[in-house]
Write a protein that holds these residues in place. Structure first.
Motif, PDB file in Angstrom:
ATOM      1  N   TYR A 213     -37.578  -6.927 -11.776  1.00  0.00           N
ATOM      2  CA  TYR A 213     -38.161  -5.947 -12.698  1.00  0.00           C
ATOM      3  C   TYR A 213     -37.491  -4.581 -12.573  1.00  0.00           C
ATOM      4  CZ  TYR A 213     -41.690  -9.532 -13.366  1.00  0.00           C
ATOM      5  OH  TYR A 213     -42.323 -10.730 -13.660  1.00  0.00           O
ATOM      6  N   LYS A 214     -36.187  -4.615 -12.310  1.00  0.00           N
ATOM      7  CA  LYS A 214     -35.373  -3.403 -12.262  1.00  0.00           C
ATOM      8  C   LYS A 214     -34.083  -3.659 -13.034  1.00  0.00           C
ATOM      9  CE  LYS A 214     -36.929  -2.230  -7.560  1.00  0.00           C
ATOM     10  NZ  LYS A 214     -36.496  -1.924  -6.173  1.00  0.00           N
ATOM     11  N   LEU A 215     -33.517  -2.599 -13.585  1.00  0.00           N
ATOM     12  CA  LEU A 215     -32.257  -2.690 -14.314  1.00  0.00           C
ATOM     13  C   LEU A 215     -31.141  -2.191 -13.401  1.00  0.00           C
ATOM     14  CD1 LEU A 215     -30.654  -3.300 -16.817  1.00  0.00           C
ATOM     15  CD2 LEU A 215     -31.424  -1.141 -17.806  1.00  0.00           C
ATOM     16  N   HIS A 216     -30.210  -3.088 -13.073  1.00  0.00           N
ATOM     17  CA  HIS A 216     -29.212  -2.799 -12.040  1.00  0.00           C
ATOM     18  C   HIS A 216     -27.870  -2.394 -12.649  1.00  0.00           C
ATOM     19  CE1 HIS A 216     -31.698  -4.279  -8.639  1.00  0.00           C
ATOM     20  NE2 HIS A 216     -32.255  -4.974  -9.599  1.00  0.00           N
ATOM     21  N   HIS A 217     -27.857  -1.223 -13.252  1.00  0.00           N
ATOM     22  CA  HIS A 217     -26.633  -0.578 -13.724  1.00  0.00           C
ATOM     23  C   HIS A 217     -26.760   0.920 -13.479  1.00  0.00           C
ATOM     24  CE1 HIS A 217     -24.454  -3.853 -15.602  1.00  0.00           C
ATOM     25  NE2 HIS A 217     -25.481  -4.177 -16.364  1.00  0.00           N
ATOM     26  N   ARG A 218     -25.643   1.609 -13.550  1.00  0.00           N
ATOM     27  CA  ARG A 218     -25.666   3.063 -13.422  1.00  0.00           C
ATOM     28  C   ARG A 218     -26.058   3.701 -14.752  1.00  0.00           C
ATOM     29  NH1 ARG A 218     -23.905   5.108  -8.766  1.00  0.00           N
ATOM     30  NH2 ARG A 218     -22.794   3.721  -7.356  1.00  0.00           N
ATOM     31  N   PHE A 228     -22.302  14.616 -15.369  1.00  0.00           N
ATOM     32  CA  PHE A 228     -23.324  15.296 -14.584  1.00  0.00           C
ATOM     33  C   PHE A 228     -23.883  14.392 -13.492  1.00  0.00           C
ATOM     34  CE2 PHE A 228     -27.588  16.942 -13.739  1.00  0.00           C
ATOM     35  CZ  PHE A 228     -27.345  18.305 -13.616  1.00  0.00           C
ATOM     36  N   GLY A 229     -23.993  13.113 -13.792  1.00  0.00           N
ATOM     37  CA  GLY A 229     -24.506  12.175 -12.804  1.00  0.00           C
ATOM     38  C   GLY A 229     -24.401  10.750 -13.303  1.00  0.00           C
ATOM     39  N   GLN A 230     -24.356   9.811 -12.359  1.00  0.00           N
ATOM     40  CA  GLN A 230     -24.364   8.398 -12.704  1.00  0.00           C
ATOM     41  C   GLN A 230     -25.044   7.593 -11.590  1.00  0.00           C
ATOM     42  OE1 GLN A 230     -20.353   7.027 -13.330  1.00  0.00           O
ATOM     43  NE2 GLN A 230     -19.529   8.162 -11.597  1.00  0.00           N
ATOM     44  N   PRO A 231     -26.292   7.932 -11.279  1.00  0.00           N
ATOM     45  CA  PRO A 231     -27.010   7.181 -10.246  1.00  0.00           C
ATOM     46  C   PRO A 231     -27.284   5.754 -10.689  1.00  0.00           C
ATOM     47  CG  PRO A 231     -28.478   8.706 -11.341  1.00  0.00           C
ATOM     48  CD  PRO A 231     -27.103   9.026 -11.831  1.00  0.00           C
ATOM     49  N   HIS A 232     -27.464   4.875  -9.719  1.00  0.00           N
ATOM     50  CA  HIS A 232     -27.706   3.468  -9.991  1.00  0.00           C
ATOM     51  C   HIS A 232     -29.202   3.258 -10.188  1.00  0.00           C
ATOM     52  CE1 HIS A 232     -27.816  -0.896  -9.428  1.00  0.00           C
ATOM     53  NE2 HIS A 232     -26.531  -0.873  -9.730  1.00  0.00           N
ATOM     54  N   ALA A 233     -29.561   2.712 -11.356  1.00  0.00           N
ATOM     55  CA  ALA A 233     -30.973   2.601 -11.717  1.00  0.00           C
ATOM     56  C   ALA A 233     -31.720   1.568 -10.877  1.00  0.00           C
ATOM     57  CB  ALA A 233     -31.106   2.263 -13.202  1.00  0.00           C
ATOM     58  N   GLY A 234     -30.999   0.612 -10.307  1.00  0.00           N
ATOM     59  CA  GLY A 234     -31.662  -0.411  -9.502  1.00  0.00           C
ATOM     60  C   GLY A 234     -31.814  -0.040  -8.043  1.00  0.00           C
ATOM     61  N   THR A 235     -31.234   1.090  -7.652  1.00  0.00           N
ATOM     62  CA  THR A 235     -31.268   1.538  -6.259  1.00  0.00           C
ATOM     63  C   THR A 235     -32.325   2.629  -6.087  1.00  0.00           C
ATOM     64  OG1 THR A 235     -28.901   1.078  -6.058  1.00  0.00           O
ATOM     65  CG2 THR A 235     -29.870   2.524  -4.399  1.00  0.00           C
ATOM     66  N   ASP A 236     -33.056   2.569  -5.002  1.00  0.00           N
ATOM     67  CA  ASP A 236     -34.047   3.602  -4.660  1.00  0.00           C
ATOM     68  C   ASP A 236     -35.184   3.697  -5.672  1.00  0.00           C
ATOM     69  OD1 ASP A 236     -32.511   4.358  -2.393  1.00  0.00           O
ATOM     70  OD2 ASP A 236     -31.244   5.617  -3.671  1.00  0.00           O
ATOM     71  N   GLU A 305     -26.211   7.412 -21.378  1.00  0.00           N
ATOM     72  CA  GLU A 305     -25.704   6.094 -21.782  1.00  0.00           C
ATOM     73  C   GLU A 305     -25.635   5.182 -20.571  1.00  0.00           C
ATOM     74  OE1 GLU A 305     -22.301   4.622 -24.988  1.00  0.00           O
ATOM     75  OE2 GLU A 305     -22.068   6.528 -23.939  1.00  0.00           O
ATOM     76  N   MET A 306     -25.639   3.880 -20.816  1.00  0.00           N
ATOM     77  CA  MET A 306     -25.495   2.888 -19.743  1.00  0.00           C
ATOM     78  C   MET A 306     -24.466   1.861 -20.172  1.00  0.00           C
ATOM     79  SD  MET A 306     -28.402   0.532 -17.888  1.00  0.00           S
ATOM     80  CE  MET A 306     -29.030   1.862 -16.865  1.00  0.00           C
ATOM     81  N   PHE A 307     -23.590   1.493 -19.224  1.00  0.00           N
ATOM     82  CA  PHE A 307     -22.505   0.562 -19.511  1.00  0.00           C
ATOM     83  C   PHE A 307     -22.652  -0.702 -18.682  1.00  0.00           C
ATOM     84  CE2 PHE A 307     -21.053   4.877 -20.230  1.00  0.00           C
ATOM     85  CZ  PHE A 307     -20.481   4.800 -21.488  1.00  0.00           C
TER      86      PHE A 307
END
Length: 343
Positions: A213-218, A228-236, A305-307
Motif C-alpha cells: 500500500y505504498k508507491l515505490h518511486h521518487r 528542488f527534491g526527489q525523495p522516494h515515496a515508498g521510503t520512510d 511529477e513521477m517517473f
C-alpha cells in the motif's frame, strides 16, 4: 488503466489516456464523468479496461492527442478530501525546528485534516493568492481515490477498495497556519484549493512499484525550473494507505470518489531534497539558525511529477504558476452599483 477528465462543466468529461500519455479517447459512452465511473465501478471497469487496451494497441476509434493543458483535475470536485501526514519524519523535523517536542503517539496514530474539496485546481492552473506575505508553499504528495468503504474497515480489509492513485500539490499558506492552529480547530484559510495530476492511474498499472500500500518511486519537484527534491515515496512512509483508510473509517463510512492524501513526501536522507519549502526552511534553521529559502513569490513556478523505471512520466505533471489574485469587484464596480455614490 489511465484516466483523465477534460475541462468540461463542473465535473469534467472522462477520457481514457494511453500508457505513454500520448493519445486519448472519449469514454462518455461508458461513463460521462470519473465520479460516475467510481459510483458504478463494477459495471463500467471492464469496458473502460477494454477501451484502454484498444487505445494502447492502436485500434481504438476516434482517438486524439492527449493534451494535459486541457485537463481539469481527474475529479474536479470530490465528496471528500482527507489529507494525512504519513511521513512522520517531515512532522518531526518541522516541530524540532520550532523547539517543540513530538508526542510519541504521532508514530502510531496518523495526523489528518479535512481539506477543501468543492473545487480543485486544474494541473496547469495558476495558484491565485491575494498576498505574498501569507507564506505560499507547495507540498508534493501521493493520493488515492477509493470506492465505498464501510465504517470500521480494518487494514486487512482494504484490498480492492483503492481504485486510483494521483499526485497532489497541497497548496499551503504557511504564515496563516500558526494563528489557525492556535484556535484549536485546525486548518481552514491556510489550506486553499489543491491541484492533482492530470492523470489518475489504477494500481494494477503500477506493477511492482505498488506494494504494501505504498508507491515505490521518487517524487520529483522542480521550483522555477531547478530541481528542488526527489525523495522516494515508498521510503520512510510511516503509515501506508491501508492504515490511512482505517484511520478515516474509524467513525464514518467512506463514499466512492473520496480522496485520501499521504501528506508531504519526505525522506530521512537529506540528499534527496524536499517536497515543500517549509521543510527546506526548517533544515536551514537547524543548520544556520535562520531560514534562507523564501516562500513562493508571484511569478514562481512549481512542477511535480513521477517517473517510472524507464524514465516515463506516470501521471503527467502538475505545473503551476503563482499569481496575484484580484477580486473581480473593483472600486469603480462598487461605485457603479452603489446608487448613493456621488460623482
Amino acid at each position: 488503466m489511465k484516466l483523465a477528465s477534460l475541462n468540461h462543466g463542473r465535473d469534467g468529461q472522462l477520457i481514457v489516456v494511453s500508457r505513454d500519455l500520448k493519445m486519448a479517447v472519449h469514454a462518455h459512452d461508458i461513463a460521462p464523468t470519473l465520479q460516475f465511473a467510481l459510483d458504478n465501478w463494477h459495471e463500467v471497469e471492464a469496458d473502460l479496461q477494454h477501451l484502454y487496451r484498444n487505445l494502447n494497441d492502436g485500434i481504438a476509434q476516434h482517438t486524439f492527442p492527449f493534451n494535459l493543458a486541457l485537463c481539469s483535475s481527474p475529479l474536479p470536485r470530490a465528496y471528500q478530501w482527507a489529507d494525512g501526514s504519513a511521513y512522520v519524519n517531515h512532522v518531526e523535523l518541522v516541530r524540532k525546528a520550532r523547539g517543540a517536542d513530538m508526542p510519541e503517539s504521532f508514530w502510531t496514530d496518523p495526523l489528518m485534516y479535512q481539506g477543501m474539496s468543492d473545487g480543485f485546481l486544474a494541473p496547469t492552473e495558476d495558484i491565485k493568492v491575494a498576498d505574498e506575505q501569507w507564506g505560499i508553499d507547495f507540498e508534493g504528495e501521493i493520493a488515492i481515490v477509493t470506492d465505498d468503504i464501510a465504517m470500521g474497515t480494518r487494514t486487512e480489509e482494504v484490498h480492492g477498495h483503492i481504485k486510483l492513485l494521483m499526485l497532489v500539490n497541497d497548496v499551503s499558506l504557511r504564515n496563516l497556519i500558526p494563528a489557525e492552529l492556535a484556535k484549536g480547530f485546525g486548518f481552514f484559510q491556510s489550506k486553499p484549493s489543491s491541484a492533482f495530476s492530470p492523470v489518475a492511474v489504477t494500481p494494477d498499472e503500477l506493477g511492482n512499484s505498488w506494494h504494501d500500500y505504498k508507491l515505490h518511486h521518487r517524487l520529483t519537484v522542480h521550483l522555477n525550473g531547478e530541481l528542488f527534491g526527489q525523495p522516494h515515496a515508498g521510503t520512510d512512509m510511516t503509515f501506508n494507505f491501508a492504515e490511512l483508510i482505517q484511520h478515516v473509517a474509524k467513525s464514518r463510512a467512506i463514499c466512492a470518489g473520496s480522496i485520501i492524501g499521504s501528506g508531504t513526501v519526505s525522506n530521512k536522507d537529506r540528499s534527496s531534497g524536499s517536497c515543500c519549502l517549509a521543510e527546506r526552511r526548517m533544515l536551514e534553521i537547524l543548520e544556520y539558525g535562520h531560514a534562507e529559502t523564501p516562500f513562493m513569490k508571484f511569478g514562481d513556478t512549481v512542477k511535480i511529477e513521477m517517473f517510472d523505471d524507464s524514465g516515463h512520466s506516470i501521471f503527467g505533471a502538475i505545473e503551476q504558476t503563482v499569481v496575484r489574485y484580484k477580486h473581480h469587484y473593483h472600486d469603480e464596480d462598487l461605485n457603479h452599483h452603489n446608487p448613493h455614490h456621488q460623482q
